[in-house]
Design a protein around this motif. Sequence first.
Motif, PDB file in Angstrom:
ATOM      1  N   PRO A 142       0.820  -1.203   0.000  1.00 44.11           N
ATOM      2  CA  PRO A 142       0.000   0.000   0.000  1.00 44.11           C
ATOM      3  C   PRO A 142       0.863   1.267   0.000  1.00 44.11           C
ATOM      4  O   PRO A 142       1.840   1.362   0.733  1.00 44.11           O
ATOM      5  CB  PRO A 142      -0.801  -0.107   1.300  1.00 44.11           C
ATOM      6  N   GLY A 143       0.497   2.172  -0.895  1.00 43.79           N
ATOM      7  CA  GLY A 143       1.233   3.429  -1.001  1.00 43.79           C
ATOM      8  C   GLY A 143       0.424   4.568  -0.416  1.00 43.79           C
ATOM      9  O   GLY A 143      -0.777   4.430  -0.156  1.00 43.79           O
ATOM     10  N   PRO A 144       1.053   5.700  -0.253  1.00 41.76           N
ATOM     11  CA  PRO A 144       0.372   6.836   0.371  1.00 41.76           C
ATOM     12  C   PRO A 144      -0.721   7.441  -0.508  1.00 41.76           C
ATOM     13  O   PRO A 144      -1.583   8.160  -0.004  1.00 41.76           O
ATOM     14  CB  PRO A 144       1.502   7.829   0.622  1.00 41.76           C
ATOM     15  N   PHE A 145      -0.701   7.136  -1.795  1.00 42.40           N
ATOM     16  CA  PHE A 145      -1.661   7.768  -2.706  1.00 42.40           C
ATOM     17  C   PHE A 145      -2.575   6.749  -3.393  1.00 42.40           C
ATOM     18  O   PHE A 145      -3.139   7.024  -4.450  1.00 42.40           O
ATOM     19  CB  PHE A 145      -0.912   8.614  -3.739  1.00 42.40           C
ATOM     20  N   ASP A 146      -2.740   5.589  -2.805  1.00 48.39           N
ATOM     21  CA  ASP A 146      -3.622   4.563  -3.376  1.00 48.39           C
ATOM     22  C   ASP A 146      -5.059   5.045  -3.487  1.00 48.39           C
ATOM     23  O   ASP A 146      -5.802   4.593  -4.360  1.00 48.39           O
ATOM     24  CB  ASP A 146      -3.575   3.279  -2.555  1.00 48.39           C
TER      25      ASP A 146
ATOM     26  N   ARG B 148      -7.768   4.587  -6.556  1.00 49.95           N
ATOM     27  CA  ARG B 148      -9.123   4.071  -6.357  1.00 49.95           C
ATOM     28  C   ARG B 148     -10.154   5.048  -6.922  1.00 49.95           C
ATOM     29  O   ARG B 148     -11.112   4.644  -7.590  1.00 49.95           O
ATOM     30  CB  ARG B 148      -9.397   3.824  -4.875  1.00 49.95           C
ATOM     31  N   ILE B 149      -9.987   6.337  -6.702  1.00 46.66           N
ATOM     32  CA  ILE B 149     -10.906   7.354  -7.224  1.00 46.66           C
ATOM     33  C   ILE B 149     -10.916   7.333  -8.748  1.00 46.66           C
ATOM     34  O   ILE B 149     -11.979   7.361  -9.386  1.00 46.66           O
ATOM     35  CB  ILE B 149     -10.533   8.754  -6.688  1.00 46.66           C
ATOM     36  N   ILE B 150      -9.741   7.254  -9.342  1.00 46.98           N
ATOM     37  CA  ILE B 150      -9.631   7.208 -10.812  1.00 46.98           C
ATOM     38  C   ILE B 150     -10.307   5.956 -11.353  1.00 46.98           C
ATOM     39  O   ILE B 150     -11.093   6.019 -12.313  1.00 46.98           O
ATOM     40  CB  ILE B 150      -8.153   7.277 -11.244  1.00 46.98           C
ATOM     41  N   ASP B 151     -10.012   4.810 -10.757  1.00 45.58           N
ATOM     42  CA  ASP B 151     -10.613   3.549 -11.212  1.00 45.58           C
ATOM     43  C   ASP B 151     -12.134   3.581 -11.090  1.00 45.58           C
ATOM     44  O   ASP B 151     -12.843   3.126 -12.002  1.00 45.58           O
ATOM     45  CB  ASP B 151     -10.051   2.364 -10.428  1.00 45.58           C
ATOM     46  N   ASN B 152     -12.646   4.097  -9.992  1.00 48.45           N
ATOM     47  CA  ASN B 152     -14.100   4.191  -9.803  1.00 48.45           C
ATOM     48  C   ASN B 152     -14.734   5.118 -10.836  1.00 48.45           C
ATOM     49  O   ASN B 152     -15.807   4.816 -11.380  1.00 48.45           O
ATOM     50  CB  ASN B 152     -14.438   4.658  -8.385  1.00 48.45           C
ATOM     51  N   ALA B 153     -14.086   6.243 -11.108  1.00 48.48           N
ATOM     52  CA  ALA B 153     -14.614   7.178 -12.105  1.00 48.48           C
ATOM     53  C   ALA B 153     -14.625   6.543 -13.495  1.00 48.48           C
ATOM     54  O   ALA B 153     -15.593   6.692 -14.250  1.00 48.48           O
ATOM     55  CB  ALA B 153     -13.798   8.462 -12.111  1.00 48.48           C
TER      56      ALA B 153
END
Length: 91
Positions: free
Chosen positions: A9-13, A17-22
């Motif tokens: 897990p990275g600090p900006f995952d 997730r937001i991009i994938d959901n959009a």
Amino acid sequence: MNKDLIHNPGPFDEIIRIIDNARTRAMKAVNAELIQMYWKIGEYLSKLCATSSFGDKVIDEVAAYLAKENPSLKGFNRRGLYRMKQFYETY
């Protein structure tokens, strides 16, 4: 073990997730619009065939017209148009 398969897990995952959901929502919206377009074209063609003295032959005329007026359209040949008509009439 392959290091590529391990995800730390990275600090900006959350951004990923937001991009994938959009993207997923956008694809679903596009698919819904395409289905609605196919349905409406099928409805139009079904009614056109019902009122035409040539029946399903009128689909050939529509396909030829679309090819002439907008040759860049893909999937709107006789076969595609007939399937749209069937889609409307089946459901």
